[in-house]
Design a protein around this motif. Structure first.
Motif, PDB file in Angstrom:
ATOM      1  N   GLY A  81       5.404   0.285  16.630  1.00 28.99           N
ATOM      2  CA  GLY A  81       4.524  -0.609  15.922  1.00 28.99           C
ATOM      3  C   GLY A  81       3.139  -0.829  16.625  1.00 28.99           C
ATOM      4  O   GLY A  81       2.513  -1.856  16.014  1.00 28.99           O
ATOM      5  N   ILE A  82       2.893  -0.376  17.914  1.00 29.97           N
ATOM      6  CA  ILE A  82       1.743  -1.176  18.454  1.00 29.97           C
ATOM      7  C   ILE A  82       0.797  -0.359  18.010  1.00 29.97           C
ATOM      8  O   ILE A  82      -0.511  -0.527  18.333  1.00 29.97           O
ATOM      9  CB  ILE A  82       1.779  -1.472  19.976  1.00 29.97           C
ATOM     10  N   LEU A  83       0.712   0.981  17.898  1.00 32.07           N
ATOM     11  CA  LEU A  83      -0.327   2.108  17.380  1.00 32.07           C
ATOM     12  C   LEU A  83       0.046   2.970  16.329  1.00 32.07           C
ATOM     13  O   LEU A  83       0.286   4.148  16.569  1.00 32.07           O
ATOM     14  CB  LEU A  83      -0.820   2.518  18.792  1.00 32.07           C
ATOM     15  N   PRO A  84       0.089   2.313  15.337  1.00 31.04           N
ATOM     16  CA  PRO A  84       0.400   3.293  13.987  1.00 31.04           C
ATOM     17  C   PRO A  84      -1.051   4.183  13.529  1.00 31.04           C
ATOM     18  O   PRO A  84      -2.031   3.593  14.160  1.00 31.04           O
ATOM     19  CB  PRO A  84       0.375   2.379  12.835  1.00 31.04           C
ATOM     20  N   PRO A  85      -0.835   5.584  13.363  1.00 31.92           N
ATOM     21  CA  PRO A  85      -1.856   6.293  13.071  1.00 31.92           C
ATOM     22  C   PRO A  85      -2.587   5.863  11.785  1.00 31.92           C
ATOM     23  O   PRO A  85      -2.263   4.815  11.219  1.00 31.92           O
ATOM     24  CB  PRO A  85      -1.561   7.631  12.655  1.00 31.92           C
ATOM     25  N   ALA A  86      -3.913   6.091  11.944  1.00 30.27           N
ATOM     26  CA  ALA A  86      -4.830   5.739  10.346  1.00 30.27           C
ATOM     27  C   ALA A  86      -4.401   6.568   9.300  1.00 30.27           C
ATOM     28  O   ALA A  86      -4.068   5.950   7.899  1.00 30.27           O
ATOM     29  CB  ALA A  86      -6.367   6.226  10.576  1.00 30.27           C
TER      30      ALA A  86
END
Length: 253
Positions: A26-31
């Motif tokens: 959950g720290i870098l979900p894609p666009a």
């Protein structure tokens, strides 16, 4: 404009597997995720990735990074905070490099003169530039104690950490002076120093007799610990070990 995960991995040097892991926690979900199932990233995600990599380089764990990213509201302010951390890390590395440089110079001079370094070295802070997390790593053989140290350090200010480091250096120097004076490891003044050390340990958690003996042996067996003691004076690591063994035998058994 967006970039596929493979391109982001190439640009950043982070593997696609790591990027997928950052998404999973959950720290870098894609666009977005394309019809083909591939992840795509936009400029906002690239800025977040930069922050993650900066914080990782500063030694922060992923849970802490997640909390920082969740709490920040302004990207510019966040970057200013990361910049301050980088400058502080630069200063820490400069201090550590200076400590190592001074030691190299002293060793080279000793070898040039052909005389061993037998005098007591009295640094103001032997551990200058060393992060608290590195102490926890040196305690890897004592996980319960490492955890207790970690909890204590987390509640300390940088000034408290610095003061603790200086006191640890002072303890080692006092023991080195007793060694230089020719006192045996079981002499009362030596045992008084060990008693103070033991009481400081037990303020963190209960330490059994056998565990304390094992900690004493680690003064010699653990490379990082032995190097710290020997930086004060040769033979100090074994002297500390023997003093702890004597203390455990006479006062803890």
């Amino acid at each position: 404009m967006d970039w596929p995960i493979a391109e982001v991995a190439r640009m950043s040097g982070v593997t696609a597997r790591t990027l997928r892991h950052y998404d999973e926690i959950g720290i870098l979900p894609p666009a977005r995720i394309g019809a083909n199932g591939h992840r795509y990233y936009e400029e906002h995600q690239l800025l977040l990735l930069q922050q993650i990599l900066v914080l990782r380089a500063l030694g922060l764990g992923l849970p802490e990074i997640g909390r920082i990213l969740a709490e920040q509201v302004d990207e510019v302010e966040a970057l200013r905070g990361h910049h301050r951390r980088l400058l502080a890390e630069r200063d820490r590395l400069d201090a550590l490099a200076g400590t190592v440089s001074r030691t190299i110079a002293e060793l080279e001079q000793s070898r040039k003169d052909g005389t061993p370094m037998t005098a007591i070295n009295r640094p103001e802070n032997l551990f200058e530039g060393v992060r608290p997390s590195q102490y926890e790593e040196s305690l890897r053989d004592f996980p319960e104690h490492a955890e207790a140290v970690g909890r204590k350090v987390a509640a300390m200010t940088p000034e408290d950490v610095e003061a603790g480091q200086r006191e640890r250096t002072a303890q080692m120097i006092r023991l080195a002076e007793l060694l230089a004076a020719g006192l045996p490891a079981d002499a009362e003044p030596v045992q008084a120093e060990i008693d103070a050390q033991y009481r400081a340990l037990t303020e963190l958690r209960a330490v059994s007799t056998e565990e304390y003996r094992a900690i004493g042996r680690s003064c010699v067996d653990n490379d990082a610990w032995r190097a710290a003691y020997e930086a004060i004076t040769p033979g100090l690591a074994a002297y500390q070990r023997d003093a702890i063994e004597a203390y455990a035998t006479t006062r803890l058994s």
